[in-house]
Design a protein around this motif. Structure first.
Motif, PDB file in Angstrom:
ATOM      1  N   ASN A  72       0.815  -1.218   0.000  1.00  0.00           N
ATOM      2  CA  ASN A  72       0.000   0.000   0.000  1.00  0.00           C
ATOM      3  C   ASN A  72       0.846   1.264   0.000  1.00  0.00           C
ATOM      4  O   ASN A  72       0.598   2.185  -0.780  1.00  0.00           O
ATOM      5  CB  ASN A  72      -0.967   0.005   1.189  1.00  0.00           C
ATOM      6  N   VAL A  73       1.842   1.312   0.852  1.00  0.00           N
ATOM      7  CA  VAL A  73       2.674   2.513   0.917  1.00  0.00           C
ATOM      8  C   VAL A  73       3.500   2.661  -0.363  1.00  0.00           C
ATOM      9  O   VAL A  73       3.766   3.779  -0.812  1.00  0.00           O
ATOM     10  CB  VAL A  73       3.553   2.535   2.188  1.00  0.00           C
ATOM     11  N   SER A  74       3.869   1.547  -0.978  1.00  0.00           N
ATOM     12  CA  SER A  74       4.675   1.601  -2.204  1.00  0.00           C
ATOM     13  C   SER A  74       3.912   2.198  -3.376  1.00  0.00           C
ATOM     14  O   SER A  74       4.526   2.746  -4.294  1.00  0.00           O
ATOM     15  CB  SER A  74       5.188   0.208  -2.557  1.00  0.00           C
ATOM     16  N   THR A  75       2.605   2.117  -3.371  1.00  0.00           N
ATOM     17  CA  THR A  75       1.829   2.735  -4.455  1.00  0.00           C
ATOM     18  C   THR A  75       1.808   4.254  -4.329  1.00  0.00           C
ATOM     19  O   THR A  75       1.458   4.940  -5.275  1.00  0.00           O
ATOM     20  CB  THR A  75       0.375   2.209  -4.491  1.00  0.00           C
ATOM     21  N   VAL A  76       2.223   4.767  -3.179  1.00  0.00           N
ATOM     22  CA  VAL A  76       2.255   6.219  -2.961  1.00  0.00           C
ATOM     23  C   VAL A  76       3.657   6.778  -3.160  1.00  0.00           C
ATOM     24  O   VAL A  76       3.831   7.825  -3.770  1.00  0.00           O
ATOM     25  CB  VAL A  76       1.738   6.564  -1.545  1.00  0.00           C
ATOM     26  N   VAL A  77       4.671   6.079  -2.655  1.00  0.00           N
ATOM     27  CA  VAL A  77       6.025   6.636  -2.657  1.00  0.00           C
ATOM     28  C   VAL A  77       6.991   5.967  -3.632  1.00  0.00           C
ATOM     29  O   VAL A  77       8.097   6.452  -3.808  1.00  0.00           O
ATOM     30  CB  VAL A  77       6.645   6.649  -1.240  1.00  0.00           C
ATOM     31  N   PHE A  78       6.628   4.881  -4.292  1.00  0.00           N
ATOM     32  CA  PHE A  78       7.452   4.184  -5.285  1.00  0.00           C
ATOM     33  C   PHE A  78       8.898   3.959  -4.851  1.00  0.00           C
ATOM     34  O   PHE A  78       9.832   4.388  -5.530  1.00  0.00           O
ATOM     35  CB  PHE A  78       7.474   4.943  -6.613  1.00  0.00           C
ATOM     36  N   PRO A  79       9.138   3.264  -3.741  1.00  0.00           N
ATOM     37  CA  PRO A  79      10.527   3.053  -3.315  1.00  0.00           C
ATOM     38  C   PRO A  79      11.239   2.017  -4.186  1.00  0.00           C
ATOM     39  O   PRO A  79      10.612   1.123  -4.742  1.00  0.00           O
ATOM     40  CB  PRO A  79      10.368   2.520  -1.886  1.00  0.00           C
ATOM     41  N   ASP A  80      12.551   2.171  -4.292  1.00  0.00           N
ATOM     42  CA  ASP A  80      13.390   1.171  -4.959  1.00  0.00           C
ATOM     43  C   ASP A  80      13.905   0.160  -3.943  1.00  0.00           C
ATOM     44  O   ASP A  80      14.107  -1.000  -4.260  1.00  0.00           O
ATOM     45  CB  ASP A  80      14.600   1.823  -5.626  1.00  0.00           C
ATOM     46  N   LEU A  81      14.137   0.656  -2.725  1.00  0.00           N
ATOM     47  CA  LEU A  81      14.748  -0.149  -1.686  1.00  0.00           C
ATOM     48  C   LEU A  81      14.054   0.133  -0.358  1.00  0.00           C
ATOM     49  O   LEU A  81      13.809   1.281  -0.015  1.00  0.00           O
ATOM     50  CB  LEU A  81      16.241   0.190  -1.562  1.00  0.00           C
ATOM     51  N   ILE A  82      13.759  -0.922   0.368  1.00  0.00           N
ATOM     52  CA  ILE A  82      13.229  -0.786   1.720  1.00  0.00           C
ATOM     53  C   ILE A  82      14.186  -1.528   2.639  1.00  0.00           C
ATOM     54  O   ILE A  82      14.461  -2.718   2.450  1.00  0.00           O
ATOM     55  CB  ILE A  82      11.801  -1.354   1.851  1.00  0.00           C
ATOM     56  N   LEU A  83      14.710  -0.809   3.617  1.00  0.00           N
ATOM     57  CA  LEU A  83      15.605  -1.394   4.607  1.00  0.00           C
ATOM     58  C   LEU A  83      14.794  -1.750   5.838  1.00  0.00           C
ATOM     59  O   LEU A  83      14.047  -0.915   6.353  1.00  0.00           O
ATOM     60  CB  LEU A  83      16.707  -0.404   4.987  1.00  0.00           C
ATOM     61  N   LEU A  84      14.946  -2.978   6.298  1.00  0.00           N
ATOM     62  CA  LEU A  84      14.226  -3.451   7.473  1.00  0.00           C
ATOM     63  C   LEU A  84      15.194  -3.485   8.647  1.00  0.00           C
ATOM     64  O   LEU A  84      16.128  -4.278   8.671  1.00  0.00           O
ATOM     65  CB  LEU A  84      13.644  -4.846   7.227  1.00  0.00           C
ATOM     66  N   GLY A  85      14.960  -2.598   9.602  1.00  0.00           N
ATOM     67  CA  GLY A  85      15.843  -2.485  10.757  1.00  0.00           C
ATOM     68  C   GLY A  85      15.201  -3.002  12.025  1.00  0.00           C
ATOM     69  O   GLY A  85      14.156  -3.631  12.007  1.00  0.00           O
ATOM     70  N   GLY A  86      15.851  -2.703  13.134  1.00  0.00           N
ATOM     71  CA  GLY A  86      15.371  -3.207  14.408  1.00  0.00           C
ATOM     72  C   GLY A  86      15.537  -4.715  14.454  1.00  0.00           C
ATOM     73  O   GLY A  86      16.573  -5.241  14.052  1.00  0.00           O
TER      74      GLY A  86
END
Length: 166
Positions: A117-131
């Protein structure tokens, strides 16, 4: 995206963090992934944080193991406990594995929905998963990517990459 007690996110644009890295600007953890789901601390129902955050994980574990000790929140101890229990040698191993897979599958499905859902708004190339996301392991990351491809808008999702960071 950072998983501790809650789920926060920061957005980087042209090498700069947009807003702040504390997740206060995006409120990603409050994306609704399960309408009529669990009530969140924010008052809404079905927020990502209420469904798969650390407090929700503690609640899921306590459904099966009421006597689990109270770990401090924000340290990933509930997720560590769940993974250790799954890997342990227990008499009712098939039941433990079944419970583990149920919780893990919920994480994958709810998290993939929020990311799609969020990707349809901001079109990211990379998502880093932290924590503490990395505790789930590489197989979890692969299944999460598959679920994102299945649920998300394929044109956008085809270029999306996920990776753990510590």
């Amino acid at each position: 995206i950072h998983f501790l007690t809650g789920i926060g996110a920061a957005y980087f644009m042209k090498g700069q963090v947009f807003g702040d890295a504390g997740g206060k600007l995006t409120q990603f953890g409050h994306c609704i992934v399960c309408p009529n789901g669990k009530q969140c601390r924010c008052g809404a129902f079905g927020c990502l944080e209420a469904e798969i955050g650390e407090i929700a994980l503690r609640g899921e574990i306590r459904k099966y193991y009421e006597s689990i000790e109270n770990f401090p929140l924000g340290e990933g101890k509930y997720l560590e406990w769940l993974i250790r229990r799954k890997e342990g040698d227990f008499t009712f191993f098939s039941e433990v594995k079944k419970e583990y897979e149920k919780v893990r599958r919920k994480y994958i499905e709810d998290f993939a929905l929020a990311l799609s859902n969020v990707s349809t708004v901001v079109f990211p190339d990379l998502i880093l998963l932290g924590g503490y996301f990395y505790l789930w392991g590489e197989e979890f990351l692969e299944e999460l990517e598959e679920e994102i491809q299945r649920t998300g808008f394929s044109y956008i999702m085809q270029d999306l990459h996920l990776q753990y960071c510590k």
